[in-house]
Scaffold this motif. Structure first.
Motif, PDB file in Angstrom:
ATOM      1  N   LYS A 119       0.834  -1.197   0.000  1.00 44.94           N
ATOM      2  CA  LYS A 119       0.000   0.000   0.000  1.00 44.94           C
ATOM      3  C   LYS A 119       0.878   1.259   0.000  1.00 44.94           C
ATOM      4  O   LYS A 119       1.799   1.369   0.821  1.00 44.94           O
ATOM      5  N   PRO A 120       0.577   2.206  -0.872  1.00 45.85           N
ATOM      6  CA  PRO A 120       1.389   3.431  -0.965  1.00 45.85           C
ATOM      7  C   PRO A 120       1.495   4.193   0.354  1.00 45.85           C
ATOM      8  O   PRO A 120       2.508   4.846   0.618  1.00 45.85           O
ATOM      9  N   LYS A 121       0.465   4.114   1.198  1.00 47.06           N
ATOM     10  CA  LYS A 121       0.507   4.897   2.437  1.00 47.06           C
ATOM     11  C   LYS A 121       1.647   4.444   3.351  1.00 47.06           C
ATOM     12  O   LYS A 121       2.236   5.270   4.062  1.00 47.06           O
ATOM     13  N   TYR A 122       1.985   3.150   3.298  1.00 46.65           N
ATOM     14  CA  TYR A 122       3.072   2.675   4.138  1.00 46.65           C
ATOM     15  C   TYR A 122       4.427   3.147   3.600  1.00 46.65           C
ATOM     16  O   TYR A 122       5.365   3.369   4.378  1.00 46.65           O
ATOM     17  N   SER A 157       6.792   5.514   5.756  1.00 45.06           N
ATOM     18  CA  SER A 157       8.177   5.071   5.954  1.00 45.06           C
ATOM     19  C   SER A 157       9.156   6.176   5.582  1.00 45.06           C
ATOM     20  O   SER A 157      10.231   6.289   6.183  1.00 45.06           O
ATOM     21  N   TYR A 158       8.780   6.967   4.604  1.00 41.02           N
ATOM     22  CA  TYR A 158       9.621   8.088   4.175  1.00 41.02           C
ATOM     23  C   TYR A 158       9.543   9.254   5.159  1.00 41.02           C
ATOM     24  O   TYR A 158      10.561   9.870   5.502  1.00 41.02           O
ATOM     25  N   TRP A 169       7.953  -3.055  12.130  1.00 39.55           N
ATOM     26  CA  TRP A 169       6.512  -2.781  12.121  1.00 39.55           C
ATOM     27  C   TRP A 169       6.018  -2.545  10.692  1.00 39.55           C
ATOM     28  O   TRP A 169       5.033  -3.139  10.262  1.00 39.55           O
ATOM     29  N   PHE A 170       6.717  -1.694   9.968  1.00 41.99           N
ATOM     30  CA  PHE A 170       6.308  -1.408   8.591  1.00 41.99           C
ATOM     31  C   PHE A 170       6.430  -2.648   7.701  1.00 41.99           C
ATOM     32  O   PHE A 170       5.583  -2.887   6.842  1.00 41.99           O
ATOM     33  N   ARG A 171       7.489  -3.439   7.913  1.00 42.22           N
ATOM     34  CA  ARG A 171       7.698  -4.645   7.091  1.00 42.22           C
ATOM     35  C   ARG A 171       6.577  -5.644   7.295  1.00 42.22           C
ATOM     36  O   ARG A 171       6.038  -6.201   6.334  1.00 42.22           O
ATOM     37  N   VAL A 185      13.435  -0.156   2.820  1.00 42.86           N
ATOM     38  CA  VAL A 185      14.300   0.620   1.932  1.00 42.86           C
ATOM     39  C   VAL A 185      13.999   2.112   2.063  1.00 42.86           C
ATOM     40  O   VAL A 185      14.907   2.940   2.195  1.00 42.86           O
ATOM     41  N   MET A 186      12.714   2.449   2.050  1.00 43.58           N
ATOM     42  CA  MET A 186      12.318   3.853   2.131  1.00 43.58           C
ATOM     43  C   MET A 186      12.700   4.451   3.480  1.00 43.58           C
ATOM     44  O   MET A 186      13.215   5.583   3.549  1.00 43.58           O
ATOM     45  N   LEU A 187      12.472   3.719   4.549  1.00 41.33           N
ATOM     46  CA  LEU A 187      12.824   4.191   5.886  1.00 41.33           C
ATOM     47  C   LEU A 187      14.322   4.397   6.021  1.00 41.33           C
ATOM     48  O   LEU A 187      14.784   5.433   6.517  1.00 41.33           O
TER      49      LEU A 187
END
Length: 292
Positions: free
Chosen positions: A62-65, A69-70, A207-209, A219-221
């Motif tokens: 999902k794009p929101k994650y 993350s960014y 958590w995000f993964r 990667v984004m984080l």
């Protein structure tokens, strides 16, 4: 892990051997090399085990994650450096650095305050691309391969984040202790602050993964963290004699703020599909953690 250790040792030795001799080219080559060792190790391990590298959660999710993350690193870095500036541990802003950036871009007529905003936007967008290129190498190994393996064994968010975070932190130790991967302060101080920061980030990344089922959140984080700490807020800050003890990944402020963020994500562990310590039902996050 033994393959990662073997591959990384080669780059560690090369880096330490050339300590003080390499210029920017050498630093970039060895820096990129060490960050891609986990990815190469994951690829080799998959081949040995007969697994497909395509199974390492490459889906975007999902794009929101991805957005969160960014933005998460930007938020905790902004909070951390604002505290540093307000408390006088570092100065805002580095006029000489910004003037050099303006000269490089040919925008010397732009007011410094306006250019500071432009610089933040340019770095936050264009600068993210090379940052992703390096962070991807680590994240394929850490969040793509290692994290699901640990999660499948422990069935616990807390244990998975703690173990993977500790491994991730210790992996940096050789260059932190014997190389120049520190802020110039005492090694023991850098070890403590860096370890707190990395393990705390691991709780956020885990958590995000698990929530997104995508390694791209890691990667984004990771890319966002490196970008905003090293490419934006560090160079924009005026260094005083004791600034190195407060700023960056080896100061006390940023790791402390990240720890608070980690606690927040830990309180939201019940939302995850893999959280047996809260009696939720595990779901498939990796072929080895499926219904097989």
């Amino acid at each position: 892990m033994s393959i990662t250790l073997l591959l990384s040792s080669i780059v560690w030795l090369l880096t330490i051997h050339t300590l003080g001799k390499t210029g920017s080219f050498g630093n970039r080559v060895y820096g990129y090399g060490i960050m891609w060792c986990p990815a190469l190790a994951a690829y080799i391990t998959c081949k040995i085990l007969g697994r497909n590298i395509s199974d390492l959660a490459w889906q975007w999710g999902k794009p929101k994650y991805m957005l969160f993350s960014y933005l998460t690193p930007f938020l905790y870095v902004l909070i951390g450096y604002t505290i540093v500036w307000i408390c006088g541990a570092g100065g805002f802003y580095n006029a000489a650095f910004l003037a050099k950036m303006q000269e490089d871009l040919g925008w010397t007529n732009v007011p410094p305050g306006v250019f500071l905003v432009i610089f933040l936007i340019l770095q936050g967008v264009i600068g993210l691309i090379p940052s992703i290129a390096t962070a991807l190498g680590e994240e394929i190994g850490w969040r793509g391969f290692l994290l699901p393996e640990i999660a499948g064994s422990t069935r616990s968010y807390t244990k998975t984040a703690s173990i993977s975070g500790l491994i991730w932190a210790v992996w940096h130790y050789p260059l932190l202790i014997f190389g120049n991967y520190n802020s110039g302060g005492p090694s023991w101080y850098s070890l403590v602050t860096f370890t707190i920061g990395v393990i705390s980030i691991s709780f956020i990344a885990t958590w995000f993964r698990l929530k997104s089922n995508s390694l791209w959140t890691g990667v984004m984080l990771h890319a966002s963290h490196n970008l905003f700490v090293q490419g934006v807020f560090d160079p924009v800050t005026v260094n005083y004699p004791g600034t190195k003890y407060f700023t960056g990944e080896f100061g006390i402020v940023i790791p402390s703020i990240i720890l608070l963020f980690a606690i927040y994500f830990w309180t939201r562990r019940k939302e995850l599909p893999l959280c047996p310590d809260t009696n939720t039902t595990p779901s498939s996050i990796h072929p080895s953690v499926s219904s097989n």
